[in-house]
Design an enzyme around this catalytic site. Structure first.
Site, short mmCIF file in Angstrom:
data_model
loop_
_atom_site.label_atom_id
_atom_site.label_comp_id
_atom_site.label_asym_id
_atom_site.label_seq_id
_atom_site.Cartn_x
_atom_site.Cartn_y
_atom_site.Cartn_z
N LYS A 167 4.91 -6.98 2.15
CA LYS A 167 4.95 -6.01 1.06
C LYS A 167 5.36 -4.66 1.64
O LYS A 167 5.26 -4.43 2.84
CB LYS A 167 3.61 -5.93 0.32
CG LYS A 167 2.44 -5.44 1.13
CD LYS A 167 2.23 -3.95 1.22
CE LYS A 167 2.33 -3.28 -0.13
NZ LYS A 167 2.13 -1.80 0.06
N GLU A 226 11.72 2.33 -2.60
CA GLU A 226 11.56 3.17 -3.78
C GLU A 226 12.87 3.82 -4.19
O GLU A 226 13.47 4.58 -3.42
CB GLU A 226 10.51 4.25 -3.50
CG GLU A 226 9.13 3.65 -3.39
CD GLU A 226 8.10 4.63 -2.89
OE1 GLU A 226 6.92 4.37 -3.11
OE2 GLU A 226 8.48 5.65 -2.32
N THR A 270 2.01 1.87 3.19
CA THR A 270 1.85 0.61 3.92
C THR A 270 3.01 -0.35 3.91
O THR A 270 3.67 -0.54 2.90
CB THR A 270 0.68 -0.23 3.37
OG1 THR A 270 0.48 0.11 2.04
CG2 THR A 270 -0.54 -0.05 4.20
N THR A 303 1.82 -3.57 -4.08
CA THR A 303 1.34 -2.36 -4.76
C THR A 303 2.37 -2.07 -5.85
O THR A 303 2.30 -2.68 -6.91
CB THR A 303 1.13 -1.19 -3.78
OG1 THR A 303 2.27 -1.06 -2.95
CG2 THR A 303 -0.09 -1.43 -2.91
N THR A 311 -2.10 11.64 -12.07
CA THR A 311 -2.86 11.99 -13.28
C THR A 311 -4.28 11.48 -13.13
O THR A 311 -4.58 10.71 -12.23
CB THR A 311 -2.21 11.38 -14.51
OG1 THR A 311 -1.95 10.01 -14.24
CG2 THR A 311 -0.91 12.08 -14.82
#
Lengths: 405, 405
Positions: B184, B278, B195, B158, B405
């Site tokens: 992932k 992240e 995930t 992703t 957005t």
């Protein structure tokens, strides 16, 4: 709670609003500048209660207070508080320093040092500057007066953005008594720092055991229902002192009024701590209902309130019900996700296993505000609870990630 | 583990490194661009095992896989994976879509659809674009080949910063077999996203029950020993497939070699997930030892690894042993703080109840690196465990706090 009727009205003066209490605050030299020492004293022996950190790592003043409250069976004349140094992880020297702080107050007030409670907040692992306290404490005790609660609230701050104090008067059939309080805490503030301190005073006459019970009941829905970052400090302490100076005697019949008065003050102080949380821009109330029992609801609410993903989503005004639901689902409390219902404010976002994404713009608009309510229904039970937290911002990371210079 | 001797060597090719497997990847249209569909197939029925999210909120493909693995008693021909949509919280339609994905693969491969496993990752609460999959899946199955594991690893991403694949060969007395894998996961990535997916393949011949046992043992020290933000997703899945194509039969005597081979691949993939977390800039291993039992050590390690204050301190290269000790103390595991010992790297920071602040500059220097080890001794017991995490940066907040957005 009892069914006694009573009314609550705002009052002025923080911890010295109730009769029978005085306070003093000064800069003694623990911090480079700014107030760093406060003494809160009762005119005579007061009923005293305390709730302390559940962390295994307890600061020296916490251990001292637990010992003193046991020894005096819940009586105290004064509480001395310093900011700038937590006196935690300081070994035998730290324990001796806490004892000396109590003795310095006892000598100055002319009371048994076991009737003095001690609280410290600031850097962990650093010893107290006892020379500063040996001069400062007698000076502070000489200047004890009413009407200076605001200075005491300032003296216990570390990097709190504002002092936190509050008072109310409670009128019952037996008469009117007053409850005051002050608190500090903004997460973990300086490097090596960790503390929430709360002080509640009342001029009601309350036996120590009843005061302790009230303090536990009140903390459950206030100070113990907030979380900024999920970390439990080494110094967390909440104190209750009852002077009896109002002449209003609280027994079982008046217990509800006492709890209500203490709660009114404690709730405001707890909300101020969360709003003043490091980097916080929003106060978030996570309300969970429909659980089998209250403890289940509280566990789900706490998990949602501590979820980094929920806290960052709210910070970004993102109506991310998926994160709220996912956090609820990992709380360790069984429920059927297909029956879960998620609201943000009054906006329904998830029900019957399906999202209401058409409502997302409305929810996003609501999340632009600074007071947010999240509501999660997890079943048809009667258990419910609310936990308050704040959003997680990049500023939190900056505050806590900056290397000590 | 058994005492069989074996050697492990690096190998090339990810999930198709072991004999008996092929893969395909393409862009079918779930994402705007970029690969979004992967099929991993065994040449014949393979032993299959799976471990799935413990979250009560489980995505449709997770529920489907659990059902299929039970029905086939641990056998599968293929796994189909899409990125860009998690197919979670999508109600009955989502369940039907997962079933259709398996059927599309079964029809194209000419196998029982119950022998097809399904995984999805991406946005929660959005339905799959089934038209895209109805065209894409047969096309993918027609292009199945070996040597394309890298494309499959890319197709399941992703916002992962890089694909994650790994392979090793294991040589035992019974012969050589190969283990491959891909994964992932980077925390919660897109808004509404959640995930971690892992896929391990081997050409060893392993009965399903033994493969499942190995997968559980391996996950405990790898994928289940990492945490980026403490949030458990609705889609977390780890799959194991054994083709048997190498002819090497794994029984109890070879179990240690199998676990070692799977662990070598899984460890690397798990570390890659954390390093790619992240906003992460550092990989942090929290090692706790001296506990009464392993589960106690793991609980303390997990609490330290999830502490925002520890993660921000490491981000800022702050040798903040106070936060490490305070997090340990609230983990719910009893220990005597006076006997706790805290190291950062090889630098002793806390022992016998007292800090070693003279060592702080050395520790700060160490924390400037990108691989950090924290070591906490909590007693004299034999229980130990390591949990891996990453630091918490302002970038994490930016990624997760930006309004959709």
């Amino acid at each position: 709670m009892s069914t006694s009727t009573f009314t609550i009205a705002p009052a002025q003066g923080g911890v010295t609003a109730p009769a029978g209490f005085s306070s003093a605050a000064l800069h003694c030299g623990i911090k480079a500048e700014a107030l760093d020492l406060a003494v809160l004293a009762a005119d005579g022996p007061a009923s005293a209660a305390g709730i302390f950190t559940t962390n295994l790592v307890k600061a020296a003043p916490v251990l001292l207070c637990q010992s003193h409250l046991t020894r005096t069976a819940g009586h105290a004349r004064a509480i001395v508080v310093n900011s700038g140094c937590a006196n935690a992880c300081t070994g035998d020297a730290g324990a001796k320093d806490a004892i000396e702080m109590a003795r310095l107050v006892g000598d100055a007030l002319g009371c048994d040092p076991h009737q003095v409670l001690v609280a410290s907040t600031g850097v962990i692992g650093v010893n107290l500057k006892m020379d500063a306290l040996r001069t400062g404490i007698p000076t502070a005790v000489r200047s004890l007066a009413r009407g200076k609660g605001g200075d005491a609230a300032r003296a216990i701050m570390t990097t709190d953005r504002a002092p936190k104090e509050q008072a109310v008067s409670v009128t019952t059939a037996a008469g009117t008594f007053t409850v005051g309080g002050m608190a500090k805490g903004a997460g973990m503030i300086e490097p090596h720092m960790a503390t929430m301190l709360g002080f509640l005073t009342t001029d009601a006459s309350v036996e120590p055991a009843l005061l302790q019970r009230a303090l536990v009941d009140v903390a459950k829905e206030t100070f113990n229902a907030i979380t900024i970052d999920g970390d439990t400090s080494t110094n967390d302490s909440l104190f209750g002192l009852a002077s009896g100076a109002s002449g209003v005697v609280i027994d079982e019949a008046g217990y509800g009024a006492l709890v209500a008065g203490l709660t009114a003050v404690a709730h405001d102080l707890a909300m101020a701590i969360v709003r003043g949380g490091e980097g916080a821009t929003k106060l978030i109330g996570v309300h969970v209902h429909g659980a089998a029992q209250e403890s289940d609801a509280r566990q789900v609410a706490r998990t949602v309130a501590n979820s980094l993903l929920v806290k960052t989503a709210i910070h970004g005004a993102d109506p991310n019900w998926g994160r709220i639901l996912a956090a609820s689902g990992r709380a360790g409390v069984p429920f059927d996700p297909l029956k879960a219902v998620v609201h943000v404010g009054d906006v329904l976002l998830f029900e019957n296993g399906l999202p209401h994404d058409d409502a997302a713009p409305l929810a996003a608009q609501y999340l632009m505000g600074d007071t947010i309510r999240i509501d999660v229904q997890v079943g048809e039970g009667t258990g419910e609870a609310t936990v308050w937290t704040c959003d997680l911002s990049a500023e939190y990371v900056r505050i806590n990630g900056e290397y000590r210079t």
